[in-house]
Design an enzyme around this catalytic site. Structure first.
Site, PDB file in Angstrom:
ATOM      1  N   GLY A  10      27.217  -4.502 -44.663  1.00 10.40           N
ATOM      2  CA  GLY A  10      27.684  -4.546 -43.274  1.00 10.40           C
ATOM      3  C   GLY A  10      28.117  -5.957 -42.898  1.00 10.40           C
ATOM      4  CG  PHE A  11      29.226  -8.509 -38.796  1.00 17.51           C
ATOM      5  CD1 PHE A  11      30.062  -9.542 -39.216  1.00 17.51           C
ATOM      6  CD2 PHE A  11      28.540  -8.660 -37.590  1.00 17.51           C
ATOM      7  CE1 PHE A  11      30.200 -10.702 -38.458  1.00 17.51           C
ATOM      8  CE2 PHE A  11      28.671  -9.798 -36.829  1.00 17.51           C
ATOM      9  CZ  PHE A  11      29.497 -10.831 -37.262  1.00 17.51           C
ATOM     10  CB  THR A  36      27.135   4.223 -42.471  1.00 12.31           C
ATOM     11  OG1 THR A  36      27.350   2.868 -42.036  1.00 12.31           O
ATOM     12  CG2 THR A  36      25.666   4.427 -42.835  1.00 12.31           C
ATOM     13  CB  THR A 123      18.837  -6.532 -31.559  1.00  7.45           C
ATOM     14  OG1 THR A 123      19.626  -6.792 -30.396  1.00  7.45           O
ATOM     15  CG2 THR A 123      18.072  -5.234 -31.307  1.00  7.45           C
ATOM     16  CG  ASP A 124      19.802 -10.286 -27.653  1.00  9.71           C
ATOM     17  OD1 ASP A 124      20.271  -9.192 -28.041  1.00  9.71           O
ATOM     18  OD2 ASP A 124      20.494 -11.155 -27.076  1.00  9.71           O
ATOM     19  CD  GLU A 125      22.044  -4.914 -27.710  1.00  8.19           C
ATOM     20  OE1 GLU A 125      22.013  -3.737 -27.326  1.00  8.19           O
ATOM     21  OE2 GLU A 125      23.048  -5.442 -28.246  1.00  8.19           O
ATOM     22  CE1 TYR A 147      21.275  -1.489 -32.854  1.00  4.54           C
ATOM     23  CE2 TYR A 147      21.327  -2.689 -30.774  1.00  4.54           C
ATOM     24  CZ  TYR A 147      21.260  -2.685 -32.160  1.00  4.54           C
ATOM     25  OH  TYR A 147      21.172  -3.882 -32.839  1.00  4.54           O
ATOM     26  CB  ALA A 149      14.985   3.146 -27.515  1.00  5.94           C
ATOM     27  CE  LYS A 151      17.527  -3.377 -35.053  1.00  4.84           C
ATOM     28  NZ  LYS A 151      17.758  -3.411 -36.534  1.00  4.84           N
ATOM     29  CG  ASN A 177      25.109 -12.127 -35.182  1.00 11.75           C
ATOM     30  OD1 ASN A 177      24.929 -12.565 -36.299  1.00 11.75           O
ATOM     31  ND2 ASN A 177      24.138 -12.075 -34.284  1.00 11.75           N
ATOM     32  CE  LYS A 186      28.274  -3.386 -33.327  1.00 14.29           C
ATOM     33  NZ  LYS A 186      28.550  -2.828 -34.634  1.00 14.29           N
ATOM     34  N   GLY A 272      24.274   2.960 -18.419  1.00 14.15           N
ATOM     35  CA  GLY A 272      23.078   2.144 -18.657  1.00 14.15           C
ATOM     36  C   GLY A 272      23.372   0.744 -19.167  1.00 14.15           C
ATOM     37  CG  HIS A 273      27.211  -2.346 -19.643  1.00 13.64           C
ATOM     38  ND1 HIS A 273      28.516  -2.639 -19.350  1.00 13.64           N
ATOM     39  CD2 HIS A 273      26.857  -3.205 -20.619  1.00 13.64           C
ATOM     40  CE1 HIS A 273      28.932  -3.630 -20.111  1.00 13.64           C
ATOM     41  NE2 HIS A 273      27.939  -3.994 -20.885  1.00 13.64           N
TER      42      HIS A 273
HETATM   43  P1  NAD Z   1      26.722  -3.188 -39.352  1.00 12.96           P
HETATM   44  O1  NAD Z   1      26.827  -1.870 -38.675  1.00 12.96           O
HETATM   45  O2  NAD Z   1      27.934  -3.999 -39.597  1.00 12.96           O
HETATM   46  O3  NAD Z   1      26.012  -3.000 -40.774  1.00 12.96           O
HETATM   47  C1  NAD Z   1      24.926  -2.141 -40.984  1.00 12.96           C
HETATM   48  C2  NAD Z   1      24.862  -1.834 -42.467  1.00 12.96           C
HETATM   49  O4  NAD Z   1      23.719  -0.990 -42.711  1.00 12.96           O
HETATM   50  C3  NAD Z   1      26.089  -1.063 -42.984  1.00 12.96           C
HETATM   51  O5  NAD Z   1      26.547  -1.641 -44.186  1.00 12.96           O
HETATM   52  C4  NAD Z   1      25.551   0.357 -43.225  1.00 12.96           C
HETATM   53  O6  NAD Z   1      26.227   1.035 -44.266  1.00 12.96           O
HETATM   54  C5  NAD Z   1      24.102   0.064 -43.579  1.00 12.96           C
HETATM   55  N1  NAD Z   1      23.213   1.204 -43.335  1.00 12.96           N
HETATM   56  C6  NAD Z   1      23.126   1.966 -42.209  1.00 12.96           C
HETATM   57  N2  NAD Z   1      22.195   2.925 -42.364  1.00 12.96           N
HETATM   58  C7  NAD Z   1      21.671   2.749 -43.610  1.00 12.96           C
HETATM   59  C8  NAD Z   1      20.657   3.413 -44.337  1.00 12.96           C
HETATM   60  N3  NAD Z   1      19.983   4.458 -43.834  1.00 12.96           N
HETATM   61  N4  NAD Z   1      20.359   2.972 -45.583  1.00 12.96           N
HETATM   62  C9  NAD Z   1      21.028   1.917 -46.127  1.00 12.96           C
HETATM   63  N5  NAD Z   1      22.008   1.255 -45.477  1.00 12.96           N
HETATM   64  C10 NAD Z   1      22.315   1.671 -44.233  1.00 12.96           C
HETATM   65  O7  NAD Z   1      25.639  -4.010 -38.513  1.00 12.96           O
HETATM   66  P2  NAD Z   1      25.472  -5.578 -38.309  1.00 12.96           P
HETATM   67  O8  NAD Z   1      26.175  -5.970 -37.088  1.00 12.96           O
HETATM   68  O9  NAD Z   1      25.713  -6.282 -39.575  1.00 12.96           O
HETATM   69  O10 NAD Z   1      23.921  -5.619 -37.967  1.00 12.96           O
HETATM   70  C11 NAD Z   1      22.951  -5.828 -39.000  1.00 12.96           C
HETATM   71  C12 NAD Z   1      21.561  -5.825 -38.380  1.00 12.96           C
HETATM   72  O11 NAD Z   1      21.494  -6.843 -37.396  1.00 12.96           O
HETATM   73  C13 NAD Z   1      21.204  -4.517 -37.678  1.00 12.96           C
HETATM   74  O12 NAD Z   1      19.858  -4.241 -37.946  1.00 12.96           O
HETATM   75  C14 NAD Z   1      21.413  -4.836 -36.202  1.00 12.96           C
HETATM   76  O13 NAD Z   1      20.548  -4.062 -35.404  1.00 12.96           O
HETATM   77  C15 NAD Z   1      21.041  -6.298 -36.169  1.00 12.96           C
HETATM   78  N6  NAD Z   1      21.705  -7.081 -35.101  1.00 12.96           N
HETATM   79  C16 NAD Z   1      23.056  -7.103 -34.984  1.00 12.96           C
HETATM   80  C17 NAD Z   1      23.648  -7.887 -34.001  1.00 12.96           C
HETATM   81  C18 NAD Z   1      25.142  -7.982 -33.851  1.00 12.96           C
HETATM   82  O14 NAD Z   1      25.620  -8.631 -32.913  1.00 12.96           O
HETATM   83  N7  NAD Z   1      25.940  -7.398 -34.718  1.00 12.96           N
HETATM   84  C19 NAD Z   1      22.848  -8.626 -33.115  1.00 12.96           C
HETATM   85  C20 NAD Z   1      21.460  -8.579 -33.272  1.00 12.96           C
HETATM   86  C21 NAD Z   1      20.899  -7.809 -34.268  1.00 12.96           C
HETATM   87  P1  TYD Z   2      29.258  -4.785 -27.945  1.00  4.67           P
HETATM   88  O1  TYD Z   2      30.096  -5.605 -28.867  1.00  4.67           O
HETATM   89  O2  TYD Z   2      29.332  -3.308 -28.051  1.00  4.67           O
HETATM   90  O3  TYD Z   2      27.762  -5.316 -28.138  1.00  4.67           O
HETATM   91  P2  TYD Z   2      26.411  -4.938 -27.295  1.00  4.67           P
HETATM   92  O4  TYD Z   2      26.675  -3.761 -26.456  1.00  4.67           O
HETATM   93  O5  TYD Z   2      25.439  -4.656 -28.393  1.00  4.67           O
HETATM   94  O6  TYD Z   2      26.084  -6.175 -26.514  1.00  4.67           O
HETATM   95  O7  TYD Z   2      29.597  -5.173 -26.453  1.00  4.67           O
HETATM   96  C1  TYD Z   2      29.471  -6.504 -25.999  1.00  4.67           C
HETATM   97  C2  TYD Z   2      29.781  -6.498 -24.511  1.00  4.67           C
HETATM   98  O8  TYD Z   2      31.148  -6.111 -24.328  1.00  4.67           O
HETATM   99  C3  TYD Z   2      28.955  -5.491 -23.747  1.00  4.67           C
HETATM  100  O9  TYD Z   2      28.632  -6.024 -22.463  1.00  4.67           O
HETATM  101  C4  TYD Z   2      29.872  -4.307 -23.590  1.00  4.67           C
HETATM  102  C5  TYD Z   2      31.267  -4.924 -23.518  1.00  4.67           C
HETATM  103  N1  TYD Z   2      32.353  -4.100 -24.070  1.00  4.67           N
HETATM  104  C6  TYD Z   2      33.510  -3.880 -23.313  1.00  4.67           C
HETATM  105  O10 TYD Z   2      33.648  -4.377 -22.183  1.00  4.67           O
HETATM  106  N2  TYD Z   2      34.489  -3.108 -23.853  1.00  4.67           N
HETATM  107  C7  TYD Z   2      34.398  -2.547 -25.081  1.00  4.67           C
HETATM  108  O11 TYD Z   2      35.338  -1.831 -25.513  1.00  4.67           O
HETATM  109  C8  TYD Z   2      33.214  -2.792 -25.870  1.00  4.67           C
HETATM  110  C9  TYD Z   2      33.054  -2.204 -27.233  1.00  4.67           C
HETATM  111  C10 TYD Z   2      32.211  -3.573 -25.302  1.00  4.67           C
END
Ligand code: NAD
Ligand code: TYD
Length: 332
Positions: A10-11, A36, A123-125, A147, A149, A151, A177, A186, A272-273
């Site tokens: 993933g990312f 996925t 996550t901070d969420e 999501y 809940a 986490k 991130n 995102k 619920g934003h």
């Molecule tokens: P992402 O969706 O890009 O990547 C998630 C990865 O997990 C994917 O490669 C997916 O294939 C894999 N995956 C999902 N279900 C799986 C399973 N059952 N078994 C094995 N692999 C599985 O997500 P991301 O943005 O890279 O986030 C990574 C982690 O960081 C997550 O736990 C997320 O909750 C946490 N996080 C993300 C952010 C953010 O801003 N992106 C912020 C805080 C925390």
């Molecule tokens: P998002 O990247 O989905 O992260 P998170 O909801 O986990 O914080 O959204 C970041 C912020 O941007 C959030 O306040 C929701 C808003 N947003 C939009 O305004 N438009 C969009 O199309 C998306 C995906 C998010």
């Protein structure tokens, strides 16, 4: 160190795998990922031919497989999760499976194989919306989306294993991130790629919700520090220290892509934003971490990456994504 990285396609996971392999010549990584819709082998394509990296396709809920791949590792780092709030509102099933049962499966494997450390990425969420001030690690958990809940449930289960079984778990809770290889659902990569195509940017509600943006490479450094120096049973917040309203980020993206503000399309709010997220990062800073990238520079670098890597994101925005996008945005 020999690591098992789950969710490494993933990312954030793929950025972390690259970070560790380039920083530590003696480390090796086995990546386990279900692939996925959000998991993408192309995220790790640069590692083809790297003998210190092995990829296994599989589910963290598969206990037999997890034990097989975890045998002999020094630590497990769990990124695997369903990660998009909007999708958790549409269909939460997989969020709970991976976020709760998946974490349970990893905890059991770490216990049974006596692995020295499980770093669980959260996550901070989980703290919910923060009206004023910033949440420290001991703040009450008050998640508001399926999501967050899921986490929070994973975090609580992990902390229960610390308490009951003395399982060596550490947890990081980071803010939002952004950076290379982020799936274009995102907000930042969605808005950047929409802007590059001259498509509208769907801004939820009044656009004044606040997120604390963290460049993914800064997060990877913090995760790496916690992996090697964090204390068992502890939680570490990681925040970029750059809190801004969504509308400001949207304007930055339009400026960086050279597109007009008329592309901003205010749409119906997310149910619920959460209004604002904010974490107190005193603890991780005391461990010696500080974000090294300024938001404006990192955002410019990210926009530039998406400009140069159209071949990476264009396929992700076709097919299944189109159906999701219509379902998510058409009625707004
Ligand atoms: P992402 O969706 O890009 O990547 C998630 C990865 O997990 C994917 O490669 C997916 O294939 C894999 N995956 C999902 N279900 C799986 C399973 N059952 N078994 C094995 N692999 C599985 O997500 P991301 O943005 O890279 O986030 C990574 C982690 O960081 C997550 O736990 C997320 O909750 C946490 N996080 C993300 C952010 C953010 O801003 N992106 C912020 C805080 C925390
Ligand atoms: P998002 O990247 O989905 O992260 P998170 O909801 O986990 O914080 O959204 C970041 C912020 O941007 C959030 O306040 C929701 C808003 N947003 C939009 O305004 N438009 C969009 O199309 C998306 C995906 C998010």
């Amino acid at each position: 160190m020999k690591l098992l990285v789950t969710g490494g396609a993933g990312f954030i996971g793929s950025n972390f795998v690259r970070h560790v392999l380039s920083k530590y010549p003696d480390d090796s990584i086995l990546t386990l990922d279900k692939l996925t819709y959000a998991g993408n082998p192309a995220n790790l394509a640069g590692l083809a031919g790297e003998a210190r990296h092995t990829f296994v396709k599989g589910d963290i809920c598969d206990a037999a497989l997890v034990r097989e791949v975890a045998r002999g590792v020094d630590a497990v780092v769990n990124f695997a999760a369903e990660s998009h709030v909007d999708r958790s509102i549409l269909d939460p099933d997989a969020f709970l499976r991976t976020g709760v049962h998946g974490v349970y499966t990893l905890l059991e494997a770490v216990r049974a194989l006596e692995i020295a450390r499980l770093l669980h990425i959260s996550t901070d969420e989980v703290y919910g919306s923060i009206a004023e001030g910033s949440a420290a690690e001991d703040a009450p958990l008050a998640p508001t989306s399926p999501y967050s809940a899921a986490k929070a449930a994973g975090d609580l289960l992990a902390l229960a294993y610390v308490h009951t079984h003395k399982t060596p778990v550490v947890i990081t809770r980071s803010s939002n991130n952004f950076g290379p290889y982020q799936y274009p659902e995102k907000v930042i990569p969605l808005f950047v790629t929409n802007a590059l195509d001259g498509e509208p940017l769907p801004l939820y509600g009044d656009g004044r919700n606040v997120r604390d943006w963290l460049y993914v490479l800064d997060n990877c450094e913090a995760i790496d520090l916690v992996l090697r120096q964090g204390r068992d049973g502890e939680v570490y917040n990681i925040g970029g220290g750059h809190e801004v309203e969504n509308v400001a980020v949207t304007r930055d993206i339009l400026r960086l892509t050279g597109k007009p503000e008329t592309l901003i399309r205010p749409v119906k709010d997310r149910p619920g934003h959460d209004r604002r997220y904010s974490v107190d990062t005193t603890k991780i800073r005391a461990l010696g971490w500080t974000p090294r990238h300024r938001f404006t520079d990192a955002l410019a670098a990210t926009v530039d990456w998406y400009k140069r890597n159209e071949a990476w994101w264009r396929p992700l925005k076709s097919g299944q994504f189109q159906a999701y996008y219509r379902q998510q945005y058409a009625h707004r």
